[in-house]
Design a protein around this motif. Structure first.
Motif, PDB file in Angstrom:
ATOM      1  N   THR A 184     -30.077 -15.558   7.599  1.00 46.77           N
ATOM      2  CA  THR A 184     -31.335 -16.169   7.762  1.00 46.77           C
ATOM      3  C   THR A 184     -31.625 -17.631   7.064  1.00 46.77           C
ATOM      4  O   THR A 184     -32.245 -18.443   7.582  1.00 46.77           O
ATOM      5  CB  THR A 184     -32.603 -15.166   6.786  1.00 46.77           C
ATOM      6  OG1 THR A 184     -31.942 -15.058   5.547  1.00 46.77           O
ATOM      7  CG2 THR A 184     -32.680 -13.793   7.523  1.00 46.77           C
ATOM      8  N   ASP A 188     -32.602 -20.983   9.279  1.00 48.15           N
ATOM      9  CA  ASP A 188     -33.609 -22.031   8.777  1.00 48.15           C
ATOM     10  C   ASP A 188     -32.940 -23.267   8.653  1.00 48.15           C
ATOM     11  O   ASP A 188     -33.715 -24.568   9.138  1.00 48.15           O
ATOM     12  CB  ASP A 188     -34.147 -21.535   7.378  1.00 48.15           C
ATOM     13  CG  ASP A 188     -34.725 -20.471   7.161  1.00 48.15           C
ATOM     14  OD1 ASP A 188     -35.450 -20.242   8.406  1.00 48.15           O
ATOM     15  OD2 ASP A 188     -34.902 -19.866   6.179  1.00 48.15           O
ATOM     16  N   TRP A 260     -33.815 -17.845  15.036  1.00 51.91           N
ATOM     17  CA  TRP A 260     -34.431 -17.198  13.791  1.00 51.91           C
ATOM     18  C   TRP A 260     -34.976 -15.878  14.088  1.00 51.91           C
ATOM     19  O   TRP A 260     -34.881 -15.021  13.283  1.00 51.91           O
ATOM     20  CB  TRP A 260     -35.432 -18.176  13.730  1.00 51.91           C
ATOM     21  CG  TRP A 260     -36.558 -17.950  12.408  1.00 51.91           C
ATOM     22  CD1 TRP A 260     -36.238 -18.313  11.176  1.00 51.91           C
ATOM     23  CD2 TRP A 260     -37.529 -17.150  12.383  1.00 51.91           C
ATOM     24  NE1 TRP A 260     -37.149 -17.941  10.460  1.00 51.91           N
ATOM     25  CE2 TRP A 260     -38.108 -17.234  11.106  1.00 51.91           C
ATOM     26  CE3 TRP A 260     -38.406 -16.494  13.268  1.00 51.91           C
ATOM     27  CZ2 TRP A 260     -39.117 -16.628  10.614  1.00 51.91           C
ATOM     28  CZ3 TRP A 260     -39.507 -15.898  12.737  1.00 51.91           C
ATOM     29  CH2 TRP A 260     -40.042 -16.020  11.590  1.00 51.91           C
ATOM     30  N   VAL A 263     -32.076 -13.260  14.259  1.00 50.46           N
ATOM     31  CA  VAL A 263     -31.346 -12.976  13.020  1.00 50.46           C
ATOM     32  C   VAL A 263     -32.105 -12.072  12.316  1.00 50.46           C
ATOM     33  O   VAL A 263     -31.766 -11.126  11.434  1.00 50.46           O
ATOM     34  CB  VAL A 263     -31.010 -14.325  12.251  1.00 50.46           C
ATOM     35  CG1 VAL A 263     -30.822 -14.027  10.803  1.00 50.46           C
ATOM     36  CG2 VAL A 263     -29.983 -15.060  12.777  1.00 50.46           C
ATOM     37  N   ARG A 264     -33.504 -12.110  12.132  1.00 51.26           N
ATOM     38  CA  ARG A 264     -34.492 -11.248  11.807  1.00 51.26           C
ATOM     39  C   ARG A 264     -34.651 -10.025  12.131  1.00 51.26           C
ATOM     40  O   ARG A 264     -35.187  -9.031  11.725  1.00 51.26           O
ATOM     41  CB  ARG A 264     -35.839 -12.069  11.383  1.00 51.26           C
ATOM     42  CG  ARG A 264     -35.777 -13.049  10.260  1.00 51.26           C
ATOM     43  CD  ARG A 264     -36.974 -14.187  10.481  1.00 51.26           C
ATOM     44  NE  ARG A 264     -36.969 -14.951   9.197  1.00 51.26           N
ATOM     45  CZ  ARG A 264     -36.094 -15.879   8.858  1.00 51.26           C
ATOM     46  NH1 ARG A 264     -34.968 -16.039   9.872  1.00 51.26           N
ATOM     47  NH2 ARG A 264     -35.982 -16.550   7.691  1.00 51.26           N
ATOM     48  N   GLY A 265     -34.235 -10.028  13.552  1.00 52.70           N
ATOM     49  CA  GLY A 265     -34.170  -8.650  14.129  1.00 52.70           C
ATOM     50  C   GLY A 265     -33.025  -7.719  14.067  1.00 52.70           C
ATOM     51  O   GLY A 265     -32.977  -6.607  14.606  1.00 52.70           O
ATOM     52  N   THR A 268     -30.792  -3.666   9.605  1.00 48.24           N
ATOM     53  CA  THR A 268     -30.683  -3.629   8.347  1.00 48.24           C
ATOM     54  C   THR A 268     -29.519  -3.015   7.656  1.00 48.24           C
ATOM     55  O   THR A 268     -28.787  -2.380   8.568  1.00 48.24           O
ATOM     56  CB  THR A 268     -31.905  -3.386   7.474  1.00 48.24           C
ATOM     57  OG1 THR A 268     -32.156  -2.032   7.933  1.00 48.24           O
ATOM     58  CG2 THR A 268     -33.004  -4.243   8.071  1.00 48.24           C
ATOM     59  N   GLN A 274     -34.919  -4.444  13.481  1.00 43.99           N
ATOM     60  CA  GLN A 274     -36.429  -5.013  13.556  1.00 43.99           C
ATOM     61  C   GLN A 274     -36.908  -5.350  14.715  1.00 43.99           C
ATOM     62  O   GLN A 274     -36.770  -6.375  15.167  1.00 43.99           O
ATOM     63  CB  GLN A 274     -36.868  -5.997  12.434  1.00 43.99           C
ATOM     64  CG  GLN A 274     -36.151  -5.899  11.089  1.00 43.99           C
ATOM     65  CD  GLN A 274     -36.946  -4.742  10.682  1.00 43.99           C
ATOM     66  OE1 GLN A 274     -38.300  -4.802  10.567  1.00 43.99           O
ATOM     67  NE2 GLN A 274     -36.323  -3.797   9.771  1.00 43.99           N
ATOM     68  N   TYR A 277     -38.951  -8.475  15.885  1.00 45.16           N
ATOM     69  CA  TYR A 277     -38.179  -9.763  15.945  1.00 45.16           C
ATOM     70  C   TYR A 277     -37.235  -9.638  17.141  1.00 45.16           C
ATOM     71  O   TYR A 277     -36.873 -10.593  17.662  1.00 45.16           O
ATOM     72  CB  TYR A 277     -37.342 -10.046  14.671  1.00 45.16           C
ATOM     73  CG  TYR A 277     -38.431 -10.617  13.395  1.00 45.16           C
ATOM     74  CD1 TYR A 277     -39.160 -11.487  13.435  1.00 45.16           C
ATOM     75  CD2 TYR A 277     -38.755  -9.262  12.437  1.00 45.16           C
ATOM     76  CE1 TYR A 277     -39.866 -11.902  12.292  1.00 45.16           C
ATOM     77  CE2 TYR A 277     -39.516  -9.651  11.315  1.00 45.16           C
ATOM     78  CZ  TYR A 277     -40.377 -11.065  11.427  1.00 45.16           C
ATOM     79  OH  TYR A 277     -40.968 -11.399  10.540  1.00 45.16           O
TER      80      TYR A 277
END
Length: 338
Positions: A184, A188, A260, A263-265, A268, A274, A277
């Motif tokens: 993440t 960014d 972005w 990566v957030r999707g 985990t 996710q 995302y």
């Protein structure tokens, strides 16, 4: 009676709108006859010789166009050319205010459509040029011109770049770029590299950001001063706002967003992806790949929006010129000499 009268010339003589029917032809003939008929010319302050020459031309034009409706089943015709002369197709592309017709015309800084799709007259062009050269407008052209405002916008974007670019000054402290950094953080950092750098270079090359601001500012100043002054270069005119929308390299702009979202999707530690995302990230990725070939959803929307802005801008500027009294009659060409 009509062998030496072309259709385009007949349309010009009767000053017909871009789209016209037989009723428009009759109305135009009646209006001109009331002015130039020998029984009315002297009362209207027109010389007999000029009235005879003009009325002969009006009769020929009416006979020619009436035959077009009589010989066919059409009820509505479109004018051949804006300006009615075959050699006057030129350098620009503009829209009729209805948004239904896109025509190649001899478009310069002062040539736009009226409500009927006719161009501004030569008299109006001269009036606009005289207004631009009037005393007191030099400062306005400097402040709203293409040089100063563009330099200021580039400077502002450069400041943003300096404050955000990860490898300049103390900015690196805000980003964890080590080998152990989470993805993440890297996403960014990618956004901070691409977006500020892109818009600084884009404005340096095109000037469309400052051009859009200039159009808005000049319109507001024109409304206040009741006098419109051109503040851009000559040649075929296109709104900077529509160029700004359509001229972006959208695949490059979508890339940081896609990274972005993906990566957030990613799954985990518990192994749960996710989807909120991941799915949009996949869609944006596909769209940016297609965009490199000149297609895609974003590219299509940008073209549609740019065309909408261009049509709207033509009508707004037309209304502004009318409000400032810098709009001539619908007749194109030199004024008549009596």
């Amino acid at each position: 009676m009509r062998q030496d009268m072309t259709r385009s010339r007949a349309e010009e003589v009767l000053d017909l709108p871009e789209r016209y029917g037989m009723a428009d032809v009759r109305a135009a003939f009646k209006r001109l006859a009331l002015e130039y008929h020998p029984d009315n010319a002297e009362r209207n302050g027109i010389s007999k010789k000029f009235a005879q020459r003009r009325m002969t031309e009006v009769n020929k034009a009416y006979a020619h166009l009436r035959s077009l409706f009589a010989e066919t089943d059409v009820t509505l015709l479109h004018r051949y050319l804006v300006g009615a002369a075959s050699g006057r197709r030129g350098v620009g592309v503009h829209y009729a205010p209805t948004g239904t017709t896109r025509v190649t015309t001899q478009v310069d800084d002062a040539l736009f459509w009226d409500e009927q799709g006719n161009p501004r007259s030569a008299q109006a062009t001269n009036a606009a040029n005289a207004a631009a050269d009037a005393p007191g407008h030099a400062l306005r052209r400097l402040l709203l011109g293409p040089v100063l405002l563009r330099a200021l916008v580039v400077l502002a974007l450069a400041v943003v770049w300096w404050r955000l670019f990860p490898f300049v000054g103390s900015n690196a402290a805000r980003y964890d770029l080590s080998a152990q950094a989470p993805l993440t953080e890297l996403a960014d950092a990618l956004a901070a590299v691409v977006y500020p750098s892109y818009f600084v270079l884009y404005e340096l090359v095109t000037g469309h950001v400052s051009g859009t601001l200039r159009e808005a500012a000049n319109g507001l100043v024109s409304l206040v001063t009741r006098e419109h002054v051109e503040v851009h270069g000559g040649g075929a005119y296109r709104s900077d706002a529509s160029s700004l929308v359509e001229g972006q390299v959208y695949p490059l702009l979508e890339l940081p967003l896609a990274v972005w979202l993906l990566v957030r999707g990613m799954p985990t530690i518990e192994g749960q992806a996710q989807l909120a995302y991941l799915v949009p990230g996949a869609l944006v990725t596909v769209d940016l790949l297609i965009g490199f070939f000149g297609s895609g959803v974003v590219m299509g929307l940008s073209r549609w929006l740019a065309a909408l802005i261009e049509r709207r801008y033509v009508t707004l500027r037309m209304a502004l010129l009318k409000r400032c009294g810098q709009w001539g009659s619908a007749v194109s060409g030199r004024p008549e000499t009596r």
